[in-house]
Design an enzyme around this catalytic site. Structure first.
Site, PDB file in Angstrom:
ATOM      1  N   HIS A   1     -24.529 -40.924  44.949  1.00  0.00           N
ATOM      2  CA  HIS A   1     -23.632 -39.834  45.354  1.00  0.00           C
ATOM      3  C   HIS A   1     -22.382 -39.797  44.470  1.00  0.00           C
ATOM      4  CE1 HIS A   1     -25.699 -38.543  49.015  1.00  0.00           C
ATOM      5  NE2 HIS A   1     -26.088 -39.798  49.106  1.00  0.00           N
TER       6      HIS A   1
ATOM      7  N   GLU B   1     -20.389 -37.512  43.948  1.00  0.00           N
ATOM      8  CA  GLU B   1     -19.277 -36.739  44.522  1.00  0.00           C
ATOM      9  C   GLU B   1     -18.245 -37.632  45.195  1.00  0.00           C
ATOM     10  OE1 GLU B   1     -22.337 -36.883  45.659  1.00  0.00           O
ATOM     11  OE2 GLU B   1     -22.498 -36.640  47.835  1.00  0.00           O
TER      12      GLU B   1
ATOM     13  N   CYS C   1     -29.377 -37.395  45.437  1.00  0.00           N
ATOM     14  CA  CYS C   1     -30.080 -38.231  46.411  1.00  0.00           C
ATOM     15  C   CYS C   1     -31.343 -37.510  46.902  1.00  0.00           C
ATOM     16  CB  CYS C   1     -29.133 -38.627  47.540  1.00  0.00           C
ATOM     17  SG  CYS C   1     -29.680 -40.107  48.395  1.00  0.00           S
TER      18      CYS C   1
HETATM   19  N1  GLN Z   1     -33.182 -39.127  53.327  1.00  0.00           N
HETATM   20  C1  GLN Z   1     -33.204 -39.689  52.018  1.00  0.00           C
HETATM   21  C2  GLN Z   1     -33.226 -41.203  52.056  1.00  0.00           C
HETATM   22  O1  GLN Z   1     -32.907 -41.797  53.039  1.00  0.00           O
HETATM   23  C3  GLN Z   1     -32.033 -39.210  51.193  1.00  0.00           C
HETATM   24  C4  GLN Z   1     -30.719 -39.703  51.689  1.00  0.00           C
HETATM   25  C5  GLN Z   1     -29.559 -38.961  51.087  1.00  0.00           C
HETATM   26  O2  GLN Z   1     -29.719 -37.873  50.538  1.00  0.00           O
HETATM   27  N2  GLN Z   1     -28.365 -39.509  51.200  1.00  0.00           N
HETATM   28  O3  GLN Z   1     -33.551 -41.815  51.073  1.00  0.00           O
END
Ligand code: GLN
Length: 542
Positions: free
Chosen positions: A514, A516, A380
């Site tokens: 994600h 994970e 992410c």
């Molecule tokens: N802050 C970033 C976004 O909102 C990444 C979010 C995250 O890593 N879950 O896109």
């Protein structure tokens, strides 16, 4: 009809109520039953989505896009059953519904009160959607005696009478502290905790007693006597070296047997512990070790990265190695050469994150991994930072940045205000609410045939869980053509980059989702299994 098991906690928090619930769920599954685990959280937030990771730890995202308590991650990892939005509720959500109904006029004429309106709403929630489930395990957040928990305790007390006889069971988790000067395990805090529980009308059937040593017979007898439970229902919950040993440990102390006999299920079906024995055999007998640096921002509180730590361990299980984690605050790179901190590690992982603090350090970590050919996994935020790094270093965009950090001339990562969820357009206002408005939950992504990541998944269509508000700007994609950084995965409409990879690198992958969240000990996620395999290769080089 489903049977209900209510799990409460006392004495102190952090005793592992979630793990106890997850373990019991796994044990009932091992005996052939279907289970559902749910969590009641007494705080006033609608969900933990807006809470700081320092306050609450990780926000666990479900397929259906709910931001939930991290215990749901344990439930899912231990039972393999995907959690859903309706598995978690908070006081905030209960009140939100009740107040909306009140305004609509649904209660016309009535005074709306905690008993019965709030308690009824809690009971309706607990009883809903459990068709076909043998056992519903309901964990109540916090500890007995918390003011905000009272309506929940009252609701489950009532359920004890509302449900048919023999369909509700109360389990209470407490602590037996060892006092070195006395040389004894002390039962008094547990006695007081149970007294508190009984004063609000709940008599626990089973006590789970967290302890660092064996409970002597005499103490066990005393607990039974003073807490009004059978001696066989005083279950020792000794510390275990790996959380994945908790189901076996609880089984060895007779928890599942005690639960089934309390429900009058005799003889109990035999358990099949094969899955847990196999996992523990691998955890106990690693054939090597790799070191992974997690370059993040909330490294002071490991709960902020709960699923990530577990998914890395699962990658270790898949490769029969132990995974050691080096926690690195990314801010320290802003002013020193990352090499001194990263030279010895076998893989670098930049996890999800929010906000500008520490971002430049994460970008430097990505640069180090790219240039030094160390396996890099960007999740992410970690993918967004890797793309900014590549744009600055390879794409000829030295001012590449993210609008998350303020206005920028080169918005390589920008705010998303519109996207598709299957066939439905999602729209967000730049100045809209922060709670529950990110791109959340499972979305499909298409991977280019022949890409490294498609090879790892063994598929070109995947579905993974998301939680982000910003997105790599595909308009910049051409700047990296022929520079070795490939946009290998996209949303089905081809608009949102979902994965990136470096061609000429042993393992450099970024994902906008994600992974994970979907990894399980007995089914390690392919990306984590592959990343740890690459780290193992790297460990043979350094
Ligand atoms: N802050 C970033 C976004 O909102 C990444 C979010 C995250 O890593 N879950 O896109």
């Amino acid at each position: 009809m489903a049977r209900y098991i209510f799990i409460t906690g006392g004495v102190v928090s952090s005793l592992g109520k979630g793990l106890a619930a997850a373990s019991l769920g796994a044990l009932l599954q091992a005996r052939g039953y279907t289970v559902r685990l749910r969590k009641l959280d007494p705080y006033l937030n609608i969900d933990p989505g807006t809470m700081s990771p320092y306050q609450h730890g990780e926000v666990y995202v479900t397929d259906d896009g709910a931001e939930t308590d991290l215990d749901l991650g344990h439930y899912e990892r231990f039972t393999g059953r995907p959690a859903v939005r309706e598995d978690n509720i908070t006081t905030g959500r209960i009140y939100q519904d009740i107040i909306a109904k009140e305004r609509r006029g649904d209660y016309l004429g009535a005074t709306v009160q905690v008993i019965p309106h709030v308690t009824n709403a809690i009971k309706d929630f607990v009883l809903s959607g459990n068709d076909g489930v043998d056992f519903v395990l309901v964990e109540i957040g916090g500890t007995v005696g918390d003011i905000e928990g009272l309506p929940f305790f009252e609701a489950i007390r009532q359920l004890g009478n509302d449900l048919p006889r023999g369909h509700a069971l109360f389990i209470h988790l407490t602590l037996l502290p060892y006092i070195p000067s006395a040389g004894e395990l002390k039962t008094k805090p547990t006695q007081h905790s149970v007294k508190e529980l009984r004063s609000i009308g709940i008599q626990p059937h089973i006590l789970l007693c967290r302890t660092d040593r064996e409970i002597p017979r005499e103490e066990r007898r005393k607990l039974g006597l003073f807490c009004n439970v059978r001696e066989s229902a005083v279950i020792e919950a000794r510390d275990v070296a790996s959380i994945y040993d908790a189901p076996r440990a609880y089984h060895a102390t007779g928890l599942d047997q005690e639960v089934l006999s309390a429900f009058g299920i005799e003889p109990a079906p035999k358990p099949d512990m094969g899955r847990w024995n196999a996992v523990m055999e691998r955890i106990r007998n690693p054939e090597g070790e790799v070191t992974i640096a997690i370059v993040g921002k909330y490294t002071g509180l490991k709960d902020a990265y709960k699923s990530l730590i577990e998914a890395l361990a699962h990658g270790g299980i898949a490769n029969r190695v132990r995974v050691r984690i080096d926690w690195i605050e990314s801010e320290i790179f802003e002013g020193c050469d990352p090499a001194s901190h990263l030279e010895h590690v076998h893989g670098i992982l930049v996890p999800g994150g929010f906000g500008q603090r520490g971002a430049e350090g994460k970008i430097l970590a990505a640069r180090f991994a790219r240039e030094r050919r160390v396996p890099y996994f960007g999740i992410c935020f970690g993918m967004q930072m890797a793309v900014i790094e590549a744009m600055r270093s390879l794409g000829g965009v030295p001012e590449a940045n993210s609008t998350e950090f303020g206005p920028t001339r080169e918005p390589v990562v920008g705010l998303m205000t519109e996207w598709m969820r299957e066939n439905e357009l999602q729209i967000r206002a730049a100045e809209g609410d922060l709670g529950g408005t990110m791109r959340l939950g499972a979305y499909r992504a298409l991977l280019s045939p022949g890409s490294k990541i498609a090879g790892i998944y063994g598929a070109t269509e995947i579905s993974e869980r998301h939680r982000h508000r910003y997105e790599v700007n595909a308009a910049y994609r051409d700047r990296l053509l022929d520079k070795g950084l490939v946009f290998a995965g996209f949303s089905p409409d081809g608009l949102l980059p979902e994965t990136i990879e470096l061609e000429d690198h042993p393992w450099f992958i970024g994902v906008q989702f994600h992974p994970e969240l979907k990894s399980r000990p007995f089914e390690p996620h392919p990306l984590f299994a592959s990343f740890i395999a690459a780290a193992l290769e790297q460990s043979r080089l350094v």
